[in-house]
Design a protein around this motif. Structure first.
Motif, PDB file in Angstrom:
ATOM      1  N   TYR A 165      54.775  57.707  14.272  1.00  0.00           N
ATOM      2  CA  TYR A 165      53.740  58.655  13.853  1.00  0.00           C
ATOM      3  C   TYR A 165      53.904  60.007  14.547  1.00  0.00           C
ATOM      4  O   TYR A 165      53.652  61.055  13.941  1.00  0.00           O
ATOM      5  N   LEU A 175      57.220  60.716   3.185  1.00  0.00           N
ATOM      6  CA  LEU A 175      56.882  59.444   3.807  1.00  0.00           C
ATOM      7  C   LEU A 175      57.867  58.360   3.390  1.00  0.00           C
ATOM      8  O   LEU A 175      58.318  58.312   2.238  1.00  0.00           O
ATOM      9  N   GLU A 180      55.997  53.015   6.752  1.00  0.00           N
ATOM     10  CA  GLU A 180      54.537  53.067   6.741  1.00  0.00           C
ATOM     11  C   GLU A 180      53.942  51.666   6.702  1.00  0.00           C
ATOM     12  O   GLU A 180      53.012  51.342   7.446  1.00  0.00           O
ATOM     13  N   ALA A 213      46.468  65.155   9.833  1.00  0.00           N
ATOM     14  CA  ALA A 213      46.832  64.311   8.693  1.00  0.00           C
ATOM     15  C   ALA A 213      47.456  63.004   9.152  1.00  0.00           C
ATOM     16  O   ALA A 213      47.201  61.936   8.579  1.00  0.00           O
ATOM     17  N   THR A 214      48.262  63.073  10.199  1.00  0.00           N
ATOM     18  CA  THR A 214      48.909  61.859  10.716  1.00  0.00           C
ATOM     19  C   THR A 214      47.886  60.934  11.363  1.00  0.00           C
ATOM     20  O   THR A 214      47.904  59.713  11.155  1.00  0.00           O
ATOM     21  N   ARG A 217      45.931  59.194   8.751  1.00  0.00           N
ATOM     22  CA  ARG A 217      46.700  58.102   8.148  1.00  0.00           C
ATOM     23  C   ARG A 217      46.764  56.903   9.085  1.00  0.00           C
ATOM     24  O   ARG A 217      46.738  55.750   8.637  1.00  0.00           O
ATOM     25  N   GLU A 220      43.507  55.127   8.574  1.00  0.00           N
ATOM     26  CA  GLU A 220      43.426  54.465   7.271  1.00  0.00           C
ATOM     27  C   GLU A 220      44.306  53.220   7.210  1.00  0.00           C
ATOM     28  O   GLU A 220      43.978  52.257   6.509  1.00  0.00           O
ATOM     29  N   ARG A 221      45.411  53.217   7.962  1.00  0.00           N
ATOM     30  CA  ARG A 221      46.338  52.082   7.931  1.00  0.00           C
ATOM     31  C   ARG A 221      46.088  51.078   9.058  1.00  0.00           C
ATOM     32  O   ARG A 221      46.864  50.154   9.260  1.00  0.00           O
TER      33      ARG A 221
END
Length: 391
Positions: A165, A175, A180, A213-214, A217, A220-221
């Motif tokens: 990341y 990506l 991911e 943004a990272t 993410r 979210e993951r």
């Protein structure tokens, strides 16, 4: 290649070890190809560590066996140190550390590295690039891709999730779906890492120009909740706002300030996070102090700087979406009143003197730090309302 490749001390090092026994590798090669600043120079060699040390010392070059058990020594050169590591391949790994054996083949050494863009080798004289796993193409595409199977590489060292990341935030745009998904599926393995390693990677990520943004993410993951469960939606929104206001006012990025943005404004929570991440005492105190911020207290910027210090005031203003420029480089004034002056006016030494000092100082701050004459007027006003000292 960049000017660093023309350093005289590096030429001496290459002459001592032999050009065919040295390759520049990793970040220096990658960053040069991206026209980024090169901070650290690493070299790889098929020579064993003892032989590297013997050759360098015989040539009058100082060396430090910084990680000799894993094949790394540091050459202390005139224009900066260089880490030299013997080619290696992994024998066994447990997700936190690896047992390695020395190798002779450059490709074997490349195969144990994490990402393709970090496995680029440059010949010290011809500057020809050796690229065994498509790193040049990934670099051009701004794609962070694991070497080989992503899950296998993460199982070798769980920290590679956070490194992925960080590199994605720094270099990435395209990506890699496999990477991911692997990071998301194996996020739970981060629990087994030392808190110090996690903190180092997290702060490095937050110190990049725009990590929002990272970090979003990661949440979210399911990666961020493993290492920083305190960071919810509101905290992510605050980080996004902070990045924008830093840019608006030209404030330098600061990873600890951004970590504070990712935490609720509750000192006890900040204290707990700082302890969990094994932050230094200074970092812990600062993070806890920033958690005491309140956008509703209405305190003037200069008053805040006087009470909390310029750095803390700047950070609190940024965190509460306020202009920090009034406090930057502001010379904090010294309160022009001493307790002895109050005693000289007939007040008995003790708690009453301290109380009067606090009252006058508070009014002095509220009035914008007026000069000595006004301070004497404020003292006189307070004395008129002070109790008569006992005989």
């Amino acid at each position: 290649m960049d000017l660093w490749t023309q350093r005289a001390d590096l030429a001496q090092l290459v002459a001592v070890l032999g050009a065919d026994n040295v390759r520049w590798v990793g970040g220096a090669v990658r960053d040069t190809l991206l026209n980024d600043e090169v901070r650290d120079i690493d070299a790889a060699t098929p020579l064993l560590p003892d032989e590297v040390m013997e050759r360098l010392m015989a040539a009058g070059i100082r060396v430090v066996p910084t990680g000799i058990d894993h094949g790394t020594i540091t050459a202390l050169l005139d224009d900066g140190p260089v880490e030299i590591t013997t080619l290696r391949h992994d024998v066994s790994t447990d997700g936190r550390r690896a047992t390695v054996a020395f190798a002779r083949d450059w490709r074997d050494d490349a195969a144990r590295r994490d990402f393709t863009i970090n496995a680029l080798y440059a010949h010290p004289e011809t500057l020809e690039i050796s690229d065994y796993f498509g790193g040049l193409g990934d670099l051009a595409a701004r794609r962070i891709r694991f070497i080989g199977d992503a899950r296998e590489r993460i199982r070798e060292d769980h920290l590679r999730i956070l490194r992925y990341y960080r590199f994605q935030a720094r270099f990435g745009s395209e990506l890699d779906d496999e990477a991911e998904q692997a990071c998301a599926d194996l996020a739970h393995t981060l629990k087994g890492l030392s808190r110090e390693r996690v903190a180092t990677e997290l702060l490095s990520l937050l110190g990049l120009p725009d990590p929002y943004a990272t970090v979003l993410r990661m949440r979210e993951r399911g990666v961020l909740p493993v290492i920083l469960p305190e960071a919810g939606r509101a905290e992510l929104a605050r980080l996004e706002l902070l990045v924008g206001i830093e840019a608006q006012y030209g404030a330098e990025t600061d990873p600890l300030r951004r970590l504070a943005a990712l935490l609720p404004a509750v000192p006890a929570i900040a204290e707990n996070v700082a302890a969990r991440l094994r932050l230094s005492r200074a970092q812990r105190d600062r993070l806890t102090s920033l958690a005491a911020r309140s956008p509703a207290d209405g305190e003037a910027p200069l008053a805040l700087a006087y009470r909390e210090g310029t750095e803390n005031a700047r950070d609190r203003l940024l965190l509460t979406n306020q202009d920090p420029r009034p406090v930057i480089e502001w010379p904090i004034p010294q309160f022009p009143l001493k307790g002895g002056e109050i005693v000289a006016r007939g007040v008995g030494a003790g708690p009453e003197v301290a109380r009067l000092l606090r009252q006058v100082e508070s009014r002095w701050i509220d009035e914008g730090f007026p000069g000595r004459e006004r301070v004497e007027e404020l003292l006189a006003e307070q004395l008129r309302g002070a109790p008569t000292p006992p005989n």
